[in-house]
Design a protein around this motif. Structure first.
Motif, PDB file in Angstrom:
ATOM      1  N   SER A  90       0.834  -1.208   0.000  1.00  0.00           N
ATOM      2  CA  SER A  90       0.000   0.000   0.000  1.00  0.00           C
ATOM      3  C   SER A  90       0.863   1.250   0.000  1.00  0.00           C
ATOM      4  CB  SER A  90      -0.932   0.007   1.211  1.00  0.00           C
ATOM      5  OG  SER A  90      -1.750  -1.142   1.226  1.00  0.00           O
ATOM      6  N   THR A  91       1.916   1.232   0.794  1.00  0.00           N
ATOM      7  CA  THR A  91       2.825   2.375   0.838  1.00  0.00           C
ATOM      8  C   THR A  91       3.504   2.594  -0.505  1.00  0.00           C
ATOM      9  OG1 THR A  91       3.224   1.973   3.198  1.00  0.00           O
ATOM     10  CG2 THR A  91       4.810   3.356   2.037  1.00  0.00           C
ATOM     11  N   ALA A  92       3.892   1.488  -1.166  1.00  0.00           N
ATOM     12  CA  ALA A  92       4.551   1.607  -2.467  1.00  0.00           C
ATOM     13  C   ALA A  92       3.591   2.168  -3.513  1.00  0.00           C
ATOM     14  CB  ALA A  92       5.081   0.242  -2.902  1.00  0.00           C
ATOM     15  N   VAL A  93       2.335   1.688  -3.488  1.00  0.00           N
ATOM     16  CA  VAL A  93       1.346   2.207  -4.440  1.00  0.00           C
ATOM     17  C   VAL A  93       1.110   3.694  -4.193  1.00  0.00           C
ATOM     18  CG1 VAL A  93      -1.073   2.098  -5.136  1.00  0.00           C
ATOM     19  CG2 VAL A  93       0.230  -0.006  -4.820  1.00  0.00           C
ATOM     20  N   LEU A  94       1.007   4.073  -2.906  1.00  0.00           N
ATOM     21  CA  LEU A  94       0.800   5.480  -2.574  1.00  0.00           C
ATOM     22  C   LEU A  94       1.987   6.328  -3.018  1.00  0.00           C
ATOM     23  CD1 LEU A  94      -0.915   7.636  -1.206  1.00  0.00           C
ATOM     24  CD2 LEU A  94       0.203   7.046   0.967  1.00  0.00           C
ATOM     25  N   SER A  95       3.185   5.812  -2.867  1.00  0.00           N
ATOM     26  CA  SER A  95       4.373   6.554  -3.299  1.00  0.00           C
ATOM     27  C   SER A  95       4.396   6.725  -4.816  1.00  0.00           C
ATOM     28  CB  SER A  95       5.638   5.840  -2.830  1.00  0.00           C
ATOM     29  OG  SER A  95       5.706   5.817  -1.422  1.00  0.00           O
ATOM     30  N   GLN A  96       4.015   5.662  -5.527  1.00  0.00           N
ATOM     31  CA  GLN A  96       3.948   5.774  -6.984  1.00  0.00           C
ATOM     32  C   GLN A  96       2.892   6.796  -7.400  1.00  0.00           C
ATOM     33  OE1 GLN A  96       5.693   4.594  -9.487  1.00  0.00           O
ATOM     34  NE2 GLN A  96       7.110   3.347  -8.274  1.00  0.00           N
ATOM     35  N   LEU A  97       1.744   6.779  -6.679  1.00  0.00           N
ATOM     36  CA  LEU A  97       0.714   7.756  -6.977  1.00  0.00           C
ATOM     37  C   LEU A  97       1.229   9.174  -6.752  1.00  0.00           C
ATOM     38  CD1 LEU A  97      -2.227   8.546  -7.641  1.00  0.00           C
ATOM     39  CD2 LEU A  97      -2.719   8.292  -5.195  1.00  0.00           C
ATOM     40  N   ARG A  98       1.896   9.387  -5.636  1.00  0.00           N
ATOM     41  CA  ARG A  98       2.434  10.714  -5.353  1.00  0.00           C
ATOM     42  C   ARG A  98       3.484  11.111  -6.380  1.00  0.00           C
ATOM     43  NH1 ARG A  98       2.869   9.888   1.220  1.00  0.00           N
ATOM     44  NH2 ARG A  98       0.696  10.451   1.685  1.00  0.00           N
ATOM     45  N   ARG A  99       4.208  10.129  -6.890  1.00  0.00           N
ATOM     46  CA  ARG A  99       5.199  10.434  -7.933  1.00  0.00           C
ATOM     47  C   ARG A  99       4.501  10.937  -9.187  1.00  0.00           C
ATOM     48  NH1 ARG A  99       6.778   7.729 -12.427  1.00  0.00           N
ATOM     49  NH2 ARG A  99       8.895   8.122 -13.204  1.00  0.00           N
ATOM     50  N   TYR A 100       3.442  10.221  -9.608  1.00  0.00           N
ATOM     51  CA  TYR A 100       2.719  10.656 -10.802  1.00  0.00           C
ATOM     52  C   TYR A 100       1.981  11.965 -10.553  1.00  0.00           C
ATOM     53  CZ  TYR A 100       3.619   6.375 -13.422  1.00  0.00           C
ATOM     54  OH  TYR A 100       4.240   5.359 -14.124  1.00  0.00           O
ATOM     55  N   GLN A 101       1.478  12.145  -9.339  1.00  0.00           N
ATOM     56  CA  GLN A 101       0.841  13.421  -9.020  1.00  0.00           C
ATOM     57  C   GLN A 101       1.839  14.566  -9.107  1.00  0.00           C
ATOM     58  OE1 GLN A 101      -0.855  12.627  -5.156  1.00  0.00           O
ATOM     59  NE2 GLN A 101      -2.903  12.240  -6.005  1.00  0.00           N
ATOM     60  N   ALA A 102       3.035  14.338  -8.584  1.00  0.00           N
ATOM     61  CA  ALA A 102       4.065  15.371  -8.661  1.00  0.00           C
ATOM     62  C   ALA A 102       4.458  15.646 -10.107  1.00  0.00           C
ATOM     63  CB  ALA A 102       5.294  14.954  -7.854  1.00  0.00           C
ATOM     64  N   LEU A 103       4.519  14.586 -10.923  1.00  0.00           N
ATOM     65  CA  LEU A 103       4.842  14.771 -12.329  1.00  0.00           C
ATOM     66  C   LEU A 103       3.723  15.534 -13.045  1.00  0.00           C
ATOM     67  CD1 LEU A 103       6.733  14.242 -14.684  1.00  0.00           C
ATOM     68  CD2 LEU A 103       5.652  12.001 -14.983  1.00  0.00           C
ATOM     69  N   SER A 104       2.456  15.184 -12.712  1.00  0.00           N
ATOM     70  CA  SER A 104       1.330  15.898 -13.305  1.00  0.00           C
ATOM     71  C   SER A 104       1.325  17.367 -12.890  1.00  0.00           C
ATOM     72  CB  SER A 104       0.016  15.221 -12.891  1.00  0.00           C
ATOM     73  OG  SER A 104      -1.095  15.924 -13.397  1.00  0.00           O
ATOM     74  N   ASN A 105       1.620  17.627 -11.618  1.00  0.00           N
ATOM     75  CA  ASN A 105       1.688  19.009 -11.144  1.00  0.00           C
ATOM     76  C   ASN A 105       2.802  19.783 -11.845  1.00  0.00           C
ATOM     77  OD1 ASN A 105      -0.441  18.557  -9.397  1.00  0.00           O
ATOM     78  ND2 ASN A 105       0.891  18.053  -7.669  1.00  0.00           N
ATOM     79  N   ALA A 106       3.925  19.107 -12.069  1.00  0.00           N
ATOM     80  CA  ALA A 106       5.028  19.768 -12.766  1.00  0.00           C
ATOM     81  C   ALA A 106       4.650  20.090 -14.214  1.00  0.00           C
ATOM     82  CB  ALA A 106       6.278  18.892 -12.720  1.00  0.00           C
TER      83      ALA A 106
END
Length: 515
Positions: free
Chosen positions: A448-464
């Motif tokens: 779950s933590t890994a999935v959440l981290s991947q989500l935050r990575r894509y969210q950060a990329l989308s925000n960028a």
């Protein structure tokens, strides 16, 4: 006597005919009511079907996976809101083209008919003595008269008003063009943001749903262990509590990712139920724009930003309105010339030409002239003040967009590093769980933590990516694609790709002197 009877019969027939027409008009007016004007379900259904057919007309179906370049190209070519903005610009251009004809003289052809129920009989008096003339009364006009006229007229005041109105309409065309540019920038920004959410959903949803299924299975085992009373009651309850927290987090992530496809399909005018896949672009972020001198970015933004250019056009419209108000003070001078004809039997010359000139001046208009001039000057001051406020807002937007771009780029780098660490930890714990060195709860929690981290990575990329689009919009650097509506989709996709590559190189295009 017989002639009078015929005339009376003719007058009676005409009166009856007029009464019949009046009765028909009144009966037609009586049938007009609110209930008859209501939309019926077949009418609504037919309109919706026509709109659906118009939206999907000439839309090229998607063949294969969707790329970012193709998604932006489809949005530019098929998006309904962009079509609406393009139609607004076309309407403004049509208004300008039609307004130019108002400066021409008016050429009018007219015809008239008059009918009397008796003769126009007149008598005269002596101009010296005032006594009635001894001659019998005389008829000076036929009972039925048909007149025709072809005339041309031109007003100097109307010409001046139409001239300045045409200049205002020309500026409104340019305003519509700037709004079109702004809408294009916003559209590209929305597509890029939605596209990366779809990439995240496509990458994470299979792993996410598998983790949810494992959590449900572990939760079922924990409840069974609680019912069997194999261990202390608190231990399985704490275990269930942790699993439920993980499930709530995972379901929240699933809900956030599930809407991305519909949003992107709406922007690219794809069927909302289409099951399409996307190609994940390179996740490298270019920060070369942060190396550009700030003063050069400010100059470019002030010269190209659509909001500021719209403010300049609005100020010009206000100045033209001042000139139009000033024209109302001057007298009106008009000229006319006409060719006329009448079939009146008593006219010696039934065809004649007529020319004239007229000057008029509204004396009471001088009283309102000062108020009108003050109002016009206030409009100019308001437009200038709005333009200066927009200029400050554009500079503020530029610095904020540049700062957000730098911050989101750093956040993405940090999120990418964290996601990599969490993924490696999850792999280690999975291997240990298979060797029965770690519990299922530890494995599920780390997944779950890994999935959440991947989500935050894509969210950060989308925000960028969104921050890059905002910086691009502030600089007025929308994709410069001429004739995109008529361009084939494949060619448009290639042009979009070249535009994105030019942006990633971080080079400011040259500003033409005519723009």
């Amino acid at each position: 006597m017989r002639s009078n009877q015929k005339l009376n019969h003719g007058a009676t027939a005409k009166t009856l005919g007029l009464a019949a027409v009046s009765l028909l008009v009144l009966s037609g007016c009586s049938t007009l009511n609110v209930e008859n004007a209501k939309l019926t379900l077949p009418e609504v259904r037919a309109t919706l079907q026509e709109d659906k057919a118009a939206l999907t007309k000439d839309v090229e179906p998607l063949a294969g996976p969707l790329t970012l370049d193709n998604a932006i190209a489809r949005a530019i070519k098929y998006n309904a809101d962009r079509r609406f903005r393009a139609m607004e610009e076309a309407v403004a251009l049509g208004t300008f083209e039609a307004g130019k004809f108002d400066m021409l003289p008016k050429l009018v052809a007219s015809a008239g008919y008059r009918d009397r129920n008796n003769d126009l009989v007149t008598r005269s008096v002596d101009s010296v003595t005032g006594a009635p003339s001894l001659a019998n009364p005389y008829i000076s006009s036929s009972r039925e008269v048909l007149t025709t006229e072809v005339g041309i007229s031109w007003s100097l005041l109307d010409f001046g008003q139409s001239y300045y109105a045409a200049q205002q309409n020309a500026d409104r065309v340019l305003i519509a063009s700037e709004r079109h540019r702004k809408a294009l920038n916003n559209l590209v920004q929305d597509v890029r943001s939605a596209y990366w959410r779809v990439v995240a959903a496509q990458k994470l949803l299979p792993q996410l749903r598998q983790t949810i299924a494992d959590s449900e299975a572990a939760l079922k085992d924990a409840r069974q262990a609680e019912d069997d009373r194999i261990r202390s009651p608190l231990e399985p309850l704490r275990y269930q509590r942790q699993l439920l927290e993980n499930l709530r987090l995972l379901e929240t992530i699933e809900q956030e990712l599930s809407t991305g496809k519909i949003e992107l399909a709406t922007l690219a005018n794809l069927p909302l139920t289409a099951d399409y896949t996307v190609v994940e672009p390179s996740s490298e972020l270019s920060t070369v724009w942060l190396e550009q001198p700030v003063d050069r970015l400010e100059e470019y933004a002030l010269l190209r930003n659509p909001d500021l250019r719209e403010g300049i056009y609005n100020a010009r419209i206000a100045q033209q309105e001042t000139r139009r108000a000033l024209l109302k003070i001057f007298p009106g001078l008009s000229f006319n010339y006409g060719v006329k004809h009448s079939n009146d039997d008593y006219l010696i010359h039934q065809n004649w030409n007529e020319a004239g000139a007229q000057i008029s001046f509204n004396l009471l208009g001088l009283l309102s002239a000062p108020a009108q001039m003050r109002l016009a000057d206030a409009g100019v001051s308001l437009a200038n003040q709005r333009r200066m406020a927009t200029q400050m807002a554009v500079l503020s937007q530029l610095h904020i967009a540049r700062l957000q771009y730098a911050n989101t780029a750093r956040q993405y780098q940090r999120a990418d590093a964290i996601a990599g660490v969490d993924t490696r930890i999850a792999n280690h714990i999975t291997n240990q769980a298979e060797a029965q060195k770690q519990s299922a709860l530890d494995r599920i929690s780390q997944q779950s933590t890994a999935v959440l981290s991947q989500l935050r990575r894509y969210q950060a990329l989308s925000n960028a990516q969104a921050a890059a689009s905002r910086l691009q919009a502030t600089l007025g650097m929308e994709p410069a694609i001429t004739g995109s509506s008529s361009m084939p989709l494949e060619q448009l996709t290639s042009a979009v790709g070249q535009s994105l590559q030019a942006w990633n190189r971080g080079q400011l295009p040259a500003i033409e002197g005519g723009q």
